[in-house]
Design an enzyme around this catalytic site. Structure first.
Site, PDB file in Angstrom:
ATOM      1  CE  LYS A 121      54.628  27.358  33.851  1.00  0.00           C
ATOM      2  NZ  LYS A 121      53.742  27.002  34.951  1.00  0.00           N
ATOM      3  CE  LYS A 205      53.078  34.884  31.478  1.00  0.00           C
ATOM      4  NZ  LYS A 205      52.528  33.539  31.637  1.00  0.00           N
ATOM      5  CE  LYS A 208      54.215  32.145  39.763  1.00  0.00           C
ATOM      6  NZ  LYS A 208      53.194  31.906  40.722  1.00  0.00           N
TER       7      LYS A 208
HETATM    8  P1  TYM Z   1      49.612  30.960  38.064  1.00  0.00           P
HETATM    9  O1  TYM Z   1      49.901  30.584  39.468  1.00  0.00           O
HETATM   10  O2  TYM Z   1      50.727  30.890  37.068  1.00  0.00           O
HETATM   11  O3  TYM Z   1      49.027  32.400  37.975  1.00  0.00           O
HETATM   12  C1  TYM Z   1      47.933  32.780  38.773  1.00  0.00           C
HETATM   13  C2  TYM Z   1      47.004  33.701  38.010  1.00  0.00           C
HETATM   14  O4  TYM Z   1      47.685  34.883  37.617  1.00  0.00           O
HETATM   15  C3  TYM Z   1      47.472  35.121  36.230  1.00  0.00           C
HETATM   16  N1  TYM Z   1      48.651  35.799  35.670  1.00  0.00           N
HETATM   17  C4  TYM Z   1      48.604  36.965  35.015  1.00  0.00           C
HETATM   18  N2  TYM Z   1      47.564  37.778  34.718  1.00  0.00           N
HETATM   19  C5  TYM Z   1      47.847  38.933  34.057  1.00  0.00           C
HETATM   20  N3  TYM Z   1      49.118  39.285  33.680  1.00  0.00           N
HETATM   21  C6  TYM Z   1      50.186  38.499  33.951  1.00  0.00           C
HETATM   22  N4  TYM Z   1      51.421  38.872  33.607  1.00  0.00           N
HETATM   23  C7  TYM Z   1      49.941  37.269  34.662  1.00  0.00           C
HETATM   24  N5  TYM Z   1      50.749  36.274  35.113  1.00  0.00           N
HETATM   25  C8  TYM Z   1      49.939  35.386  35.726  1.00  0.00           C
HETATM   26  C9  TYM Z   1      47.271  33.737  35.640  1.00  0.00           C
HETATM   27  O5  TYM Z   1      46.586  33.805  34.395  1.00  0.00           O
HETATM   28  C10 TYM Z   1      46.465  33.064  36.711  1.00  0.00           C
HETATM   29  O6  TYM Z   1      45.090  33.384  36.579  1.00  0.00           O
HETATM   30  N6  TYM Z   1      47.312  27.178  35.875  1.00  0.00           N
HETATM   31  C11 TYM Z   1      47.076  28.258  36.800  1.00  0.00           C
HETATM   32  C12 TYM Z   1      46.669  27.788  38.194  1.00  0.00           C
HETATM   33  C13 TYM Z   1      45.494  26.876  38.182  1.00  0.00           C
HETATM   34  C14 TYM Z   1      44.136  27.226  37.882  1.00  0.00           C
HETATM   35  C15 TYM Z   1      43.394  26.021  38.024  1.00  0.00           C
HETATM   36  C16 TYM Z   1      43.514  28.414  37.552  1.00  0.00           C
HETATM   37  C17 TYM Z   1      45.505  25.545  38.461  1.00  0.00           C
HETATM   38  N7  TYM Z   1      44.243  25.035  38.355  1.00  0.00           N
HETATM   39  C18 TYM Z   1      42.010  25.990  37.805  1.00  0.00           C
HETATM   40  C19 TYM Z   1      42.119  28.376  37.319  1.00  0.00           C
HETATM   41  C20 TYM Z   1      41.386  27.189  37.457  1.00  0.00           C
HETATM   42  C21 TYM Z   1      48.378  29.034  36.897  1.00  0.00           C
HETATM   43  O7  TYM Z   1      49.384  28.620  36.453  1.00  0.00           O
HETATM   44  O8  TYM Z   1      48.328  30.142  37.581  1.00  0.00           O
END
Ligand code: TYM
Length: 343
Positions: A121, A205, A208
């Site tokens: 990032k 992957k 967004k």
């Molecule tokens: P975020 O907002 O980037 O993504 C949300 C969830 O979607 C999953 N994800 C995917 N799964 C499968 N294939 C993909 N291409 C893909 N892209 C995204 C992510 O793995 C995630 O589960 N850091 C986290 C948010 C967060 C969090 C937490 C999660 C903050 N605190 C505590 C669990 C527990 C994140 O960036 O999600």
């Protein structure tokens, strides 16, 4: 005799969150949202909107609250029931930030230096990234451990952050002589939807931030857009194989079979058994029909929930109150363990 400290013996609890930083896509849905809805029937479940994580990169203040409501609407549309699961905005519960500070003093710089997501990032301009982007995984550990969550449903890209959470929990328990105080939470990443890849490139992957909208299916795409994106998805000329080894050598085919399996809640083996020997001329229309039948109603329901933002706000406020109440005793114990002044 072993010298392992006693394990956590409290109740099981699920916690996860999604950032309100852009449109949700099929990867978020299959990697996270559908699992939330399933797990709420099995365990006490806390699902939040990670707005504090979102501001580690710039977010327009005029739009952030609406983006938060949109994620809440997606949670509801994918089947989360506010009577079963606690749904809330992260920033409405100050325990996250308070615990994150303590954890900033537990985590080591060397641990954070290894985080691949920060490297991705921050790109070439590390020194211009926010400090928050760097300590992002520490806040994530606080999100999870403020509730002593034991199970964290996430996509595969979050596994490293979960390892860091476990390291922080273990070091806290050790340093403050509180064996078993925090659980070492388990990531739940099983299933074919844990790593959904781009429709244009089977080695990247689905994300967004990909500049091509054809690389992903958005939760708000209509039936035509979904079908068209699947029709145009990159593939190869071979028919589908009958075994996983042969499929693994063909990343784009592997991805589409994985999406089919995840959307129909079967294994990749079962999906292959249905389509082995058939070409993409047969498989893609079947996948498009399936995707439209699953995602169409989700998008429609999302729009329905968003038409009543006051109801979303009521759900979030109620969830925030329950979340505050749940995290408070843990925070109080942490303050005492650290030795902070208490009257
Ligand atoms: P975020 O907002 O980037 O993504 C949300 C969830 O979607 C999953 N994800 C995917 N799964 C499968 N294939 C993909 N291409 C893909 N892209 C995204 C992510 O793995 C995630 O589960 N850091 C986290 C948010 C967060 C969090 C937490 C999660 C903050 N605190 C505590 C669990 C527990 C994140 O960036 O999600």
């Amino acid at each position: 005799m072993t010298d392992q400290p006693p394990a956590y013996s409290g109740p099981t609890r699920v916690l996860s969150g999604v950032q309100p930083s852009g449109a949700l896509h099929l990867g978020n849905y299959l990697g996270a949202l559908v699992k939330f809805a399933r797990l709420q029937h099995e365990m006490d479940t806390f699902i939040f909107v990670a707005d504090m994580h979102a501001i580690t990169v710039w977010q327009d203040p005029a739009k952030l609250a609406d983006q938060t409501r949109e994620i809440a609407a997606a949670y509801l549309a994918s089947g989360l029931d506010p009577a079963k699961a606690t749904i809330f905005p992260q920033s409405a519960v100050t325990a996250h930030a308070e615990l994150a500070w303590v954890f900033n003093c537990v985590a080591r710089l060397g641990w954070l230096d290894r985080m691949t997501q920060f490297k991705e990032k921050s790109g070439k301009h590390k020194e211009r990234s926010s400090v928050g982007l760097y300590t992002y995984p520490v806040l994530q550990a606080a999100d999870i451990l403020a509730y002593k969550a034991t199970h964290v449903p996430v996509g595969e890209d979050q596994k490293q952050h979960l390892e860091l959470t476990r390291d922080i929990a273990a070091k806290f328990n050790h340093d403050f002589e509180a064996p078993g105080f925090f659980p070492l939470p388990e990531p739940l990443t099983q299933g074919p939807g844990a790593r959904v890849m781009s429709l244009r490139d089977g080695s990247a992957k689905m994300s967004k931030s990909d500049p091509s909208d054809y690389s992903r299916i958005n939760l708000t795409d209509d039936a035509d857009a979904i079908s068209q994106k699947i029709r145009k998805a990159k593939t190869d000329p071979e028919p589908l194989p009958d075994n996983l080894e042969a499929l693994a050598a063909r990343p784009e085919a592997d991805n589409l079979v994985g999406i089919y399996a995840a959307l129909s809640n079967v294994t990749k083996e079962a999906a292959l058994a249905e389509f082995a020997g058939k070409g993409f001329g047969t498989f893609k229309p079947a996948l498009a029909d399936l995707a439209v039948s699953v995602l169409g109603p989700v998008g429609e329901q999302m729009r329905g929930f968003l038409a009543d933002p006051a109801e979303i706000d009521r759900i979030l406020a109620k969830g925030a109150a329950k979340a505050r109440e749940t995290a408070a005793p843990t925070l109080e114990d942490v303050m005492k363990l650290v030795g902070f002044w208490r009257a």
